[in-house]
Design an enzyme around this catalytic site. Structure first.
Site, PDB file in Angstrom:
ATOM      1  N   ALA A   1       0.810  -1.210   0.000  1.00 47.11           N
ATOM      2  CA  ALA A   1       0.000   0.000   0.000  1.00 47.11           C
ATOM      3  C   ALA A   1       0.840   1.255   0.000  1.00 47.11           C
ATOM      4  O   ALA A   1       0.477   2.265  -0.589  1.00 47.11           O
ATOM      5  CB  ALA A   1      -0.909   0.005   1.228  1.00 47.11           C
TER       6      ALA A   1
ATOM      7  N   ASN B   1      -2.213   6.190  -2.121  1.00 43.49           N
ATOM      8  CA  ASN B   1      -1.304   5.510  -1.208  1.00 43.49           C
ATOM      9  C   ASN B   1      -1.539   5.932   0.231  1.00 43.49           C
ATOM     10  O   ASN B   1      -1.567   5.099   1.126  1.00 43.49           O
ATOM     11  CB  ASN B   1       0.146   5.776  -1.610  1.00 43.49           C
ATOM     12  CG  ASN B   1       0.486   5.064  -2.892  1.00 43.49           C
ATOM     13  OD1 ASN B   1       0.654   5.691  -3.925  1.00 43.49           O
ATOM     14  ND2 ASN B   1       0.529   3.753  -2.845  1.00 43.49           N
TER      15      ASN B   1
ATOM     16  N   ILE C   1       3.549   2.064  -1.371  1.00 45.18           N
ATOM     17  CA  ILE C   1       4.400   2.413  -2.511  1.00 45.18           C
ATOM     18  C   ILE C   1       3.568   2.625  -3.767  1.00 45.18           C
ATOM     19  O   ILE C   1       2.712   1.804  -4.100  1.00 45.18           O
ATOM     20  CB  ILE C   1       5.447   1.310  -2.734  1.00 45.18           C
ATOM     21  CG1 ILE C   1       6.427   1.348  -1.581  1.00 45.18           C
ATOM     22  CG2 ILE C   1       6.166   1.498  -4.038  1.00 45.18           C
ATOM     23  CD1 ILE C   1       7.270   0.132  -1.527  1.00 45.18           C
TER      24      ILE C   1
ATOM     25  N   ASP D   1      26.840  29.638 -33.399  1.00 41.23           N
ATOM     26  CA  ASP D   1      25.848  29.679 -32.332  1.00 41.23           C
ATOM     27  C   ASP D   1      25.856  28.416 -31.480  1.00 41.23           C
ATOM     28  O   ASP D   1      25.262  28.391 -30.404  1.00 41.23           O
ATOM     29  CB  ASP D   1      24.440  29.858 -32.916  1.00 41.23           C
ATOM     30  CG  ASP D   1      24.247  31.250 -33.483  1.00 41.23           C
ATOM     31  OD1 ASP D   1      24.943  32.167 -33.026  1.00 41.23           O
ATOM     32  OD2 ASP D   1      23.401  31.416 -34.380  1.00 41.23           O
TER      33      ASP D   1
ATOM     34  N   ASP E   1      16.677  34.893 -32.219  1.00 46.16           N
ATOM     35  CA  ASP E   1      17.190  35.625 -33.370  1.00 46.16           C
ATOM     36  C   ASP E   1      16.077  36.476 -33.930  1.00 46.16           C
ATOM     37  O   ASP E   1      14.915  36.133 -33.786  1.00 46.16           O
ATOM     38  CB  ASP E   1      17.549  34.631 -34.486  1.00 46.16           C
ATOM     39  CG  ASP E   1      18.901  34.022 -34.275  1.00 46.16           C
ATOM     40  OD1 ASP E   1      19.711  34.653 -33.613  1.00 46.16           O
ATOM     41  OD2 ASP E   1      19.114  32.915 -34.791  1.00 46.16           O
TER      42      ASP E   1
ATOM     43  N   ASP F   1      -6.356   2.542 -10.143  1.00 46.42           N
ATOM     44  CA  ASP F   1      -5.729   3.829  -9.957  1.00 46.42           C
ATOM     45  C   ASP F   1      -4.819   4.200 -11.115  1.00 46.42           C
ATOM     46  O   ASP F   1      -4.810   5.327 -11.588  1.00 46.42           O
ATOM     47  CB  ASP F   1      -4.919   3.790  -8.661  1.00 46.42           C
ATOM     48  CG  ASP F   1      -4.493   5.169  -8.254  1.00 46.42           C
ATOM     49  OD1 ASP F   1      -5.313   6.092  -8.424  1.00 46.42           O
ATOM     50  OD2 ASP F   1      -3.360   5.327  -7.788  1.00 46.42           O
TER      51      ASP F   1
ATOM     52  N   ASP G   1      21.122  29.924 -35.546  1.00 43.49           N
ATOM     53  CA  ASP G   1      21.090  29.256 -36.845  1.00 43.49           C
ATOM     54  C   ASP G   1      22.472  29.062 -37.451  1.00 43.49           C
ATOM     55  O   ASP G   1      22.679  28.217 -38.294  1.00 43.49           O
ATOM     56  CB  ASP G   1      20.163  29.995 -37.827  1.00 43.49           C
ATOM     57  CG  ASP G   1      20.486  31.487 -37.885  1.00 43.49           C
ATOM     58  OD1 ASP G   1      21.532  31.894 -37.330  1.00 43.49           O
ATOM     59  OD2 ASP G   1      19.703  32.234 -38.488  1.00 43.49           O
TER      60      ASP G   1
HETATM   61 MG    MG Z   1      21.189  36.018 -39.975  1.00 40.06          MG
END
Ligand code: MG
Ligand code: ADP
Length: 930
Positions: free
Chosen positions: A308, A728, A310, A666, A354, A769, A662
């Site tokens: 019960a 529980n 757990i 980066d 960006d 449950d 992009d």
């Molecule tokens: Mg650019």
């Protein structure tokens, strides 16, 4: 043909193409590609074999919860043996055997579900990985197109550009300032410049300039080459150990939950020990001895308690819900790399984006330009080269400026079958091509050979966002020139002269004039590009470094380019702001342009909002930047490395930062961010690799949707955890009340009879449950999800839920015990009393699940909108009643049939706490989460 023995670097271009049996201008045919693919296999490094299915299956047996259940099996078996051998209580012994077998079956069922889930998660992650495969521009059957790098074969002609990965070994056929990072093979961190001529046999790998090797990245320029080796026959393949497929890491929530279950197990252990001792001493005090017959009963309540306390199904349900999350995101065009990103997304508090292409449409049109001391406006939008230039002086005033702008340019516009003009290449460059075409100037005509004009482009130095310039070296009638275009302030720094009224004047005297022109354009939200030229000597022209070329320039003019904001972004920004998520613009563009666009999009609400420029940023110390970042929403003229500093300082404020990028530079910033975001269409392969989230449609709104989805999933996870834990608590308390409050026999119930049998508890956990909990994973979000601030990741996932869990669980546990006690007082049999307790618990839970869906109350949303939940509840309700009616389950689970009126009572009375508690909350307007 054995690729390995080719020594491609020693061969001339003709020889290598001949050896590989491929035409330089057509590439391989599809038929030939298929044949070679069958012969050489896909272009992949061999992978270590996946973990076997059997091993995967037995994984779940290592889960602490399962270990507890296995202990329960052992205890039940011992108790059965004890019954048969010592007490001779055969009916109890048989029940214990059933219990052991049933728990064992459940362990296997659980293992199967866990296995099925792990296996399908493995598959869907593999599918996601498939979607994020690298692509490379390849020439086949005479046309160029993107090809999955795994499908490359020896003989394929490929083109690479800055930001691409090289996959497969390549012999270069054509290079333009091509520079490659091969540190993974040579340890040499500097970029290597590539060339095309054949080399001597004894040339070492690191000096094979005419070769590209699998696993390198293109850091500058571009090139065309022929693939000479793929997969394990590449240089990388030769040294690569078997790549183990990256295992799925546990997400923070999963770790959180694992830690929680461990704690609960300790609590469980303590409770079990306490009950055993308590029961034993109780018996002892009552009768002076420990009656042997009592031992099995004491053991069964201990087992029931252990089970019960757990939340058995929680880990499985959790990982299923996270996988559901990944699928929801993918449907919204957001591709995530790992499950943990789902929850991080929901906690995002800053999105640094960006500008160009993400916040704006990237459909650039020149609307104004300034050349030779006059300003012109340009009519017409889009890519049609139609539109007047006003004033239409139609003289040489701007000829030189426009010619230079298209020569220093690799874009093109072409008409498709429907006569529509289509852009090819970088949008900024396309806009200049369209502008020139409006004045009747085209690059191809300029490069055409005729008597009075002889121009050749001899070098191309591509644009990069750090230099913010692009150049070409041309040879015109025997003289060399460099044409450089780029950000006007950068060009100004490198300029000596400026073309005014057909005369070159010293730029120093006209700096103010030039700058005010740029500001005028930028304040209109125009992106600006200056074009300049310089005469060169042959040596510098052909061999000079980039920096040596891009100086002492003469400015020819400036173009003002409109890049309209995406309409839908404004609404997204507003939604995010309301949700407590700050949107920050980071751009390489001019400060005034950036501010104007940010204002149009609602990122700042002040026309004069503060903008930090890259060069200011460089002057700032970390602690000064720390003070500025929370209230700065526009950064302009930044270089990629500035992005990383911004991320770090935001994170120092405990912000969860999502950052888009992009370009190849980066990647470090994307890695530093909590959520690195790459563009699926326009992003480079390197950034896609570094990102946690790839936007398949490059749209900012997709980020907003992903944040929303992340929050939705997190809220659903909280809801089902609440549901599981309430169960529980209720189970444990109903059992403990039994132990503590029934100390003398009541009717047929003895002092050691548990309120629920272990199998009833198990049934509740695994069926009545967990099925509804699972359905909660699909729940629609509550309406106000985007009206709250982001969650604090430092706080436990249980934050704010504990009072509610204990109040609800406590009331429910008490109710279950009272039902049991009432049945005992009525003189019912043990199975009947336990069945009443069992069904009271089941229906208490099933009513409560509709309340668990909301962080407010049951009444705040339509309870029946989640179809899956309704089905799960209906199934759980029916099957739970059936197990009390069927003799087989009566034997196994210890259930017993009830009278119709009792069934009605156990179905409806358990609704009371949920409705009453929710009702109290509404009536007394209680905001606390109880
Ligand atoms: Mg650019
Ligand atoms: P962002 O992507 O944030 O708009 P970029 O790094 O692309 O910023 O551009 C920064 C600046 O570099 C632009 O404002 C423009 O002046 C210049 N620039 C952009 N593209 C080109 C190009 N193809 N050639 C020359 N200059 C360019």
């Amino acid at each position: 043909m054995n690729c390995l023995s080719l020594k491609a670097y020693t061969l001339s271009q003709e020889d290598i193409l001949h050896q590989l049996n491929v035409a330089r201008t057509r590439g391989l045919s599809q038929v030939e590609v298929d044949r070679r693919l069958a012969k050489y296999g896909p272009n992949e490094l061999a992978q270590a074999p996946e973990e076997s299915k059997l091993k995967l299956f037995f994984h779940s047996f290592k889960e602490p919860i399962i270990i507890v259940l296995m202990v329960a099996v052992v205890l039940a078996t011992l108790s059965a043996i004890y019954d048969f051998q010592v007490t001779k209580n055969y009916s109890h012994g048989v029940a214990a055997v059933y219990e052991a077998v049933a728990i064992a079956i459940l362990i296997f069922v659980n293992a199967f579900i866990a296995f099925y889930q792990a296996n399908s998660a493995r598959k869907s992650l593999a599918a996601l990985a498939q979607m994020s495969h690298h692509q490379i521009n390849t020439l086949r059957d005479g046309t160029w197109g993107p090809v999955d790098t795994t499908q490359l074969v020896p003989g394929d002609i490929v083109a690479v550009k800055m930001g691409d990965f090289i996959e497969g070994d390549v012999r270069w056929l054509k290079v333009a300032e091509l520079q490659v990072n091969e540190s993974h093979l040579t340890g040499e961190a500097d970029a290597i410049t590539k060339a095309t001529q054949a080399l001597a046999e004894d040339t070492q790998l690191g000096d094979q300039q005419n070769m590209g090797f699998s696993g390198s990245t293109v850091v500058n320029g571009n090139g065309i080459g022929v693939i000479v080796g793929t997969g394990m026959t590449t240089e990388l393949g030769k040294i690569a150990d078997l790549m183990t497929s990256a295992g799925q890491q546990k997400t923070p929530i999963e770790k959180n939950i694992n830690a929680l279950t461990k704690k609960l197990m300790l609590v469980a252990g303590a409770i079990v020990l306490f009950t055993i001792l308590y029961d034993v001493s109780k018996e002892f005090l009552r009768s002076g001895t420990l009656e042997l017959a009592k031992v099995p009963e004491i053991l069964s309540s201990a087992i029931a308690l252990a089970v019960a306390s757990i939340p058995d199904a929680m880990p499985v349900v959790l990982s299923i819900v996270l996988t559901i999350g990944a699928t929801i995101l993918a449907k919204n065009n957001g591709l995530i790399k790992s499950l943990s990103s789902v929850e991080t997304l929901g906690a995002t508090s800053y999105i640094a984006s960006d500008k160009t292409g993400t916040l704006t449409k990237n459909q650039m049109t020149v609307t104004k330009f300034w050349a030779n001391n006059a300003t012109f406006s340009v009519e017409g939008l889009g890519y049609d080269p139609l539109g007047d230039i006003i004033p239409n002086t139609n003289d040489a005033n701007y000829q030189q400026f426009l010619q230079a702008a298209v020569l220093d340019n690799e874009a093109e516009i072409m008409q498709d079958e429907d006569q529509n003009w289509q852009p090819y290449g970088n949008p900024t460059d396309v806009s200049l091509v369209v502008l020139a075409a409006k004045a009747g100037i085209s690059r191809s005509e300029l490069l055409e050979k005729n008597d009075d004009n002889d121009i050749d482009v001899v070098r191309v130095l591509p644009f990069d966002s750090k230099r913010k310039m692009m150049s070409v070296v041309i040879l015109r009638d025997g003289d060399y020139y460099v044409i450089t275009k780029g950000a006007p302030d950068v060009i100004l720094n490198q300029a000596e002269g400026i073309m005014l009224d057909d005369e070159i004047k010293p730029v120093a005297r006209y700096t103010k004039k030039f700058e005010s022109k740029i500001l005028e354009f930028a304040n209109d939200a125009l992106r600006t590009i200056a074009v300049s030229i310089r005469k060169l000597d042959e040596e510098t022209a052909l061999h000079g470094e980039v920096a040596a070329l891009e100086q002492q320039l003469t400015i020819l003019g400036v173009a003002g380019i409109i890049d309209p904001p995406r309409e839908e972004v404004k609404a997204s920004v507003a939604t995010l702001n309301k949700a407590g998520v700050h949107v920050v613009m980071i751009t390489g563009d001019h400060a005034a342009t950036a501010r104007a666009i940010a204002y149009q999009l609602g990122i700042v609400d002040d026309k004069n909002a503060q903008v930090i420029e890259g060069k200011e940023l460089e002057q700032l110390s970390d602690s000064e930047l720390y003070d500025l970042v929370p209230n700065t929403f526009v950064y302009a003229r930044v270089s990629p490395e500035h992005k990383q500093r911004i991320v770090k300082q935001l994170q120092a404020h405990n912000a969860v930062v999502a950052m888009t990028g992009d370009g190849i530079n980066d990647a470090p910033a994307l890695r530093a961010a909590d959520i690195g975001i790459a563009m699926g269409i326009n992003g480079t392969e390197v950034t896609k690799d570094a990102a946690d989230l790839v936007l398949l449609d490059d749209k900012f709104t997709t980020i907003e949707k992903s944040v929303y989805a992340g929050r939705r999933i997190f809220a659903n996870i909280r809801n089902f955890i609440r549901q599981e834990l309430v169960t529980n608590v209720a189970e444990v308390l109903s059992l403990i009340f039994g132990v503590l409050l029934i100390t003398v026999p009541v009717g047929q119930i003895t002092a050691t009879t548990p309120t629920l049998t272990a199998l009833m508890v198990l049934w509740v956990n695994m069926i009545s449950d967990s099925l509804p909990s699972f359905a909660l994973g699909y729940d629609q979000p509550e309406g106000d999800l985007m009206q709250q601030g982001p969650r604090n990741t430092k706080q436990s996932i249980l934050k704010g839920m504990l009072p509610r869990i204990f109040i609800r669980g406590g009331v429910m546990g008490l109710m279950v015990f009272l039902a049991f006690y009432w049945a005992a007082l009525q003189g019912m049999t043990i199975p009947q009393a336990q069945t009443i307790a069992f069904l009271t618990l089941v229906f208490g839970q099933l009513w409560h699940v509709f309340d668990a869906r909301s962080s407010h109350t049951l009444f705040s949303r339509n309870p029946f909108e989640n179809g899956r939940l309704n089905m799960a509840v209906a199934f759980a309700a029916t099957s739970s009643i059936l197990v009390t009616l069927m003799p087989f389950f009566n034997d196994v689970m210890g259930t017993a049939p009830l009278s119709p009126i009792l069934y009605l009572a156990v179905i409806f009375i358990p609704a009371l706490p949920t409705f009453l508690l929710s009702g109290f909350k509404v009536i007394f307007d209680i905001k606390e989460n109880i």
